[in-house]
Scaffold this active site. Structure first.
Site, PDB file in Angstrom:
ATOM      1  N   TRP A   1      -5.088  12.501   5.856  1.00  0.00           N
ATOM      2  CA  TRP A   1      -5.061  12.947   4.360  1.00  0.00           C
ATOM      3  C   TRP A   1      -3.595  12.314   4.015  1.00  0.00           C
ATOM      4  O   TRP A   1      -3.051  13.156   3.422  1.00  0.00           O
ATOM      5  CB  TRP A   1      -5.017  14.489   4.467  1.00  0.00           C
ATOM      6  CG  TRP A   1      -6.330  15.119   5.115  1.00  0.00           C
ATOM      7  CD1 TRP A   1      -7.353  14.606   5.965  1.00  0.00           C
ATOM      8  CD2 TRP A   1      -6.728  16.445   4.717  1.00  0.00           C
ATOM      9  NE1 TRP A   1      -8.247  15.559   6.136  1.00  0.00           N
ATOM     10  CE2 TRP A   1      -8.025  16.563   5.484  1.00  0.00           C
ATOM     11  CE3 TRP A   1      -6.412  17.443   3.806  1.00  0.00           C
ATOM     12  CZ2 TRP A   1      -8.666  17.826   5.180  1.00  0.00           C
ATOM     13  CZ3 TRP A   1      -7.135  18.833   3.900  1.00  0.00           C
ATOM     14  CH2 TRP A   1      -8.272  18.920   4.389  1.00  0.00           C
TER      15      TRP A   1
ATOM     16  N   ASP B   1      -1.990 -13.322   6.008  1.00  0.00           N
ATOM     17  CA  ASP B   1      -3.308 -12.807   6.353  1.00  0.00           C
ATOM     18  C   ASP B   1      -3.606 -12.389   8.024  1.00  0.00           C
ATOM     19  O   ASP B   1      -3.201 -13.331   8.865  1.00  0.00           O
ATOM     20  CB  ASP B   1      -4.312 -14.024   6.209  1.00  0.00           C
ATOM     21  CG  ASP B   1      -5.788 -13.607   6.490  1.00  0.00           C
ATOM     22  OD1 ASP B   1      -6.015 -12.470   6.981  1.00  0.00           O
ATOM     23  OD2 ASP B   1      -6.751 -14.613   6.303  1.00  0.00           O
ATOM     24  N   ILE B   2      -3.371 -11.243   8.299  1.00  0.00           N
ATOM     25  CA  ILE B   2      -3.468 -10.713   9.819  1.00  0.00           C
ATOM     26  C   ILE B   2      -4.741 -10.865  10.305  1.00  0.00           C
ATOM     27  O   ILE B   2      -4.696 -10.596  11.643  1.00  0.00           O
ATOM     28  CB  ILE B   2      -3.008  -9.203   9.842  1.00  0.00           C
ATOM     29  CG1 ILE B   2      -3.998  -8.332   8.916  1.00  0.00           C
ATOM     30  CG2 ILE B   2      -1.731  -8.901   9.275  1.00  0.00           C
ATOM     31  CD1 ILE B   2      -3.708  -6.742   9.026  1.00  0.00           C
TER      32      ILE B   2
ATOM     33  N   THR C   1      -6.166   6.831  12.791  1.00  0.00           N
ATOM     34  CA  THR C   1      -6.485   8.006  11.691  1.00  0.00           C
ATOM     35  C   THR C   1      -7.253   9.151  12.678  1.00  0.00           C
ATOM     36  O   THR C   1      -7.627   9.035  13.601  1.00  0.00           O
ATOM     37  CB  THR C   1      -7.395   7.386  10.723  1.00  0.00           C
ATOM     38  OG1 THR C   1      -8.304   8.445  10.050  1.00  0.00           O
ATOM     39  CG2 THR C   1      -8.495   6.521  11.537  1.00  0.00           C
ATOM     40  N   ASP C   2      -7.244  10.390  11.697  1.00  0.00           N
ATOM     41  CA  ASP C   2      -8.027  11.286  12.493  1.00  0.00           C
ATOM     42  C   ASP C   2      -9.361  11.210  12.559  1.00  0.00           C
ATOM     43  O   ASP C   2     -10.397  11.880  13.145  1.00  0.00           O
ATOM     44  CB  ASP C   2      -7.719  12.714  11.475  1.00  0.00           C
ATOM     45  CG  ASP C   2      -7.937  12.482  10.111  1.00  0.00           C
ATOM     46  OD1 ASP C   2      -7.889  11.387   9.663  1.00  0.00           O
ATOM     47  OD2 ASP C   2      -8.512  13.610   9.550  1.00  0.00           O
TER      48      ASP C   2
ATOM     49  N   GLY D   1       0.828  -1.341  -0.172  1.00  0.00           N
ATOM     50  CA  GLY D   1      -0.027  -0.068  -0.030  1.00  0.00           C
ATOM     51  C   GLY D   1       0.827   1.222   0.006  1.00  0.00           C
ATOM     52  O   GLY D   1       2.003   1.195  -0.127  1.00  0.00           O
TER      53      GLY D   1
ATOM     54  N   TYR E   1     -15.816   3.411   9.589  1.00  0.00           N
ATOM     55  CA  TYR E   1     -14.429   3.782   9.525  1.00  0.00           C
ATOM     56  C   TYR E   1     -13.663   4.082  10.679  1.00  0.00           C
ATOM     57  O   TYR E   1     -12.831   3.311  11.177  1.00  0.00           O
ATOM     58  CB  TYR E   1     -13.958   4.514   8.240  1.00  0.00           C
ATOM     59  CG  TYR E   1     -12.690   4.567   8.117  1.00  0.00           C
ATOM     60  CD1 TYR E   1     -11.474   3.401   7.686  1.00  0.00           C
ATOM     61  CD2 TYR E   1     -11.868   5.907   8.150  1.00  0.00           C
ATOM     62  CE1 TYR E   1     -10.222   3.641   7.743  1.00  0.00           C
ATOM     63  CE2 TYR E   1     -10.465   6.069   8.271  1.00  0.00           C
ATOM     64  CZ  TYR E   1      -9.709   4.866   7.900  1.00  0.00           C
ATOM     65  OH  TYR E   1      -8.177   5.101   7.871  1.00  0.00           O
TER      66      TYR E   1
ATOM     67  N   LYS F   1     -11.617   1.630  13.664  1.00  0.00           N
ATOM     68  CA  LYS F   1     -10.115   2.168  14.013  1.00  0.00           C
ATOM     69  C   LYS F   1      -9.878   2.520  15.352  1.00  0.00           C
ATOM     70  O   LYS F   1      -9.004   2.164  15.929  1.00  0.00           O
ATOM     71  CB  LYS F   1      -9.905   3.520  13.074  1.00  0.00           C
ATOM     72  CG  LYS F   1      -9.751   3.085  11.419  1.00  0.00           C
ATOM     73  CD  LYS F   1      -8.538   2.243  11.160  1.00  0.00           C
ATOM     74  CE  LYS F   1      -7.062   3.039  11.367  1.00  0.00           C
ATOM     75  NZ  LYS F   1      -5.861   1.875  10.835  1.00  0.00           N
TER      76      LYS F   1
ATOM     77  N   TYR G   1      -8.582  -1.278   6.368  1.00  0.00           N
ATOM     78  CA  TYR G   1      -9.794  -1.348   5.568  1.00  0.00           C
ATOM     79  C   TYR G   1      -9.932   0.325   5.511  1.00  0.00           C
ATOM     80  O   TYR G   1     -10.440   0.814   6.449  1.00  0.00           O
ATOM     81  CB  TYR G   1     -10.959  -2.031   6.065  1.00  0.00           C
ATOM     82  CG  TYR G   1     -11.961  -1.952   4.995  1.00  0.00           C
ATOM     83  CD1 TYR G   1     -12.523  -2.877   4.299  1.00  0.00           C
ATOM     84  CD2 TYR G   1     -13.021  -0.785   5.018  1.00  0.00           C
ATOM     85  CE1 TYR G   1     -13.461  -2.903   3.424  1.00  0.00           C
ATOM     86  CE2 TYR G   1     -14.075  -0.712   4.060  1.00  0.00           C
ATOM     87  CZ  TYR G   1     -14.481  -1.692   3.355  1.00  0.00           C
ATOM     88  OH  TYR G   1     -15.415  -1.781   2.312  1.00  0.00           O
TER      89      TYR G   1
END
Length: 306
Positions: free
Chosen positions: A159, A44-45, A109-110, A10, A134, A138, A69
Site C-alpha cells: 500500500w 533500460d534494466i 510486494t504483499d 517513481g 502482478y 513479483k 510494472y
C-alpha cells in the site's frame, strides 16, 4: 560507496533522492525517461549489457531496484511485459551486481500472498500464493534474484504512497474534495506504507552493509543479512479506514465516505483480503523503529499542503 537506483522518477525513487541528500555516498539515479529538473541517467534494466556497462563505468557497489510494472489490473492482460519488468529485469540486476560482488536491494510486494485464507500477519517464510499476474511476476522476481546467489535484501512492502506519482492517497484527496459521497471497500485489510519511511529503511540497510564491508576490509563474499524482509508502517486498517483518515487530515470531511464490499468494484484480479506484513525480522536485524501508519500519513499530507 556508489549506489545505483533504478526507477528513480517513481514514488520510492523520488524519496530515495531525498534520503540521498544526507548521504556521503555517491548516488546514480536511473530511469527509462528523463524528468525536467531531475538528474537522471537513462537505463533500460531489461538490457543486461547496459546494466553491466553502467555498473562498471560508475564502479557501483549497491543497486537499489525501485522499478517495476505496478499496474495490478493491467498486468492481467500484459503478462509478458509484467514478467519482463518484474522478473527478468531483477535477474539482470542480480547478475550484474554479483559480478562486482555487490549488494542488490530489491522492492517486492504483499501481492505475493493472497491465495490462502489467513488472518495473522504474513511472515517472510510463508509460501507465496499470488492471486494475479502482478503478484506472480513479483514472486518470480524474488526467486530469480535468489537463484543467482548474489548478495541481496528483498523488501516486501504494501500500500505504498508518497507525495510523488500516482497513488491511493492522491486519488482519495481529489475524490473527497470533489465528491459529495464516496464508497470505499472495507473487506480488504493491510497497512499503508509511506515511501519516505521505506527509503529511510533502505538507507539503514545500506549503512549496515557498508559497516560489514569495512569490518572485512572489503574482502567479503556473503552478506550476513542476505534474505527477504517485510516493511510497512505499523498498524492495520482497511481501505475504508485509510480513506477516512486521509479526508480527516486533509480537511475534506464534507464528503460522506461509506464502507462497501470489494465485489461492488469488479476487478480483473482478486486482491488479497488480508495482507498485513509481520515486521519482526527486519526490526530485529536492523534495529528499526517503524512509525505508525497514521503518523506517517499525516506527515505526507502536510508535506503536500506545504
Amino acid at each position: 560507496m556508489n549506489i545505483l537506483v533504478t526507477g528513480a522518477n517513481g514514488q520510492l525513487g523520488n524519496e530515495m533522492r531525498i534520503v540521498a541528500k544526507d548521504s556521503e555516498d555517491k548516488y546514480i539515479f536511473t530511469d527509462v525517461v528523463e524528468v525536467e529538473g531531475q538528474d537522471t541517467t537513462i537505463l533500460d534494466i531489461t538490457d543486461l549489457d547496459a546494466i553491466r556497462n553502467l555498473v562498471k563505468e560508475q564502479n557501483v557497489n549497491i543497486i537499489v531496484n525501485c522499478a517495476a510494472y505496478t499496474n495490478v489490473d493491467a498486468a492481467e492482460s500484459n503478462e509478458a511485459l509484467a514478467e519482463k519488468l518484474n522478473a527478468e529485469a531483477p535477474k539482470n540486476l542480480a547478475i550484474a551486481v554479483k559480478e562486482v560482488n555487490g549488494l542488490l536491494i530489491h522492492v517486492s510486494t504483499d501481492y505475493v500472498f493472497g491465495g490462502e485464507p489467513y488472518n495473522t500477519p504474513c511472515k517472510e517464510d510463508q509460501k507465496g500464493t499470488p492471486t494475479g499476474i502482478y503478484g506472480k511476476t513479483k514472486l518470480h522476481g524474488e526467486q530469480s534474484i535468489i537463484a543467482t546467489n548474489c548478495n541481496y535484501v528483498i523488501l516486501r512492502t504494501a500500500w505504498l504512497y508518497s507525495e510523488f506519482g500516482k497513488n491511493f492517497v492522491k486519488t482519495m484527496l481529489n475524490l473527497t474534495a470533489t465528491k459529495p459521497q464516496l464508497k470505499v471497500v472495507f473487506d480488504q485489510a493491510g497497512t499503508p506504507t509511506y515511501a519516505l519511511d521505506l527509503a529511510k529503511a533502505i538507507a539503514i540497510v545500506i549503512d549496515d552493509y557498508k559497516k560489514e564491508c569495512l569490518e572485512y576490509n572489503h574482502q567479503w563474499s556473503l552478506y550476513s543479512k542476505n534474505g527477504i524482509y517485510h516493511f510497512s508502517n505499523e498498524g492495520v486498517c482497511s481501505w475504508y479506514d485509510f480513506t477516512k483518515m486521509i479526508a480527516e487530515y486533509a480537511g475534506t470531511t464534507e464528503c460522506e465516505i461509506l464502507p462497501c464490499h470489494s465485489d461492488e468494484f469488479p476487478s480483473p484480479v482478486k486482491r488479497p483480503a488480508y495482507s498485513v506484513l509481520d515486521k519482526t525480522k527486519i526490526k530485529q536485524a536492523f534495529g528499526l523503529i517503524i512509525p505508525y501508519w497514521t503518523d506517517s500519513l499525516k506527515k505526507c499530507i502536510n508535506n503536500m499542503v506545504r
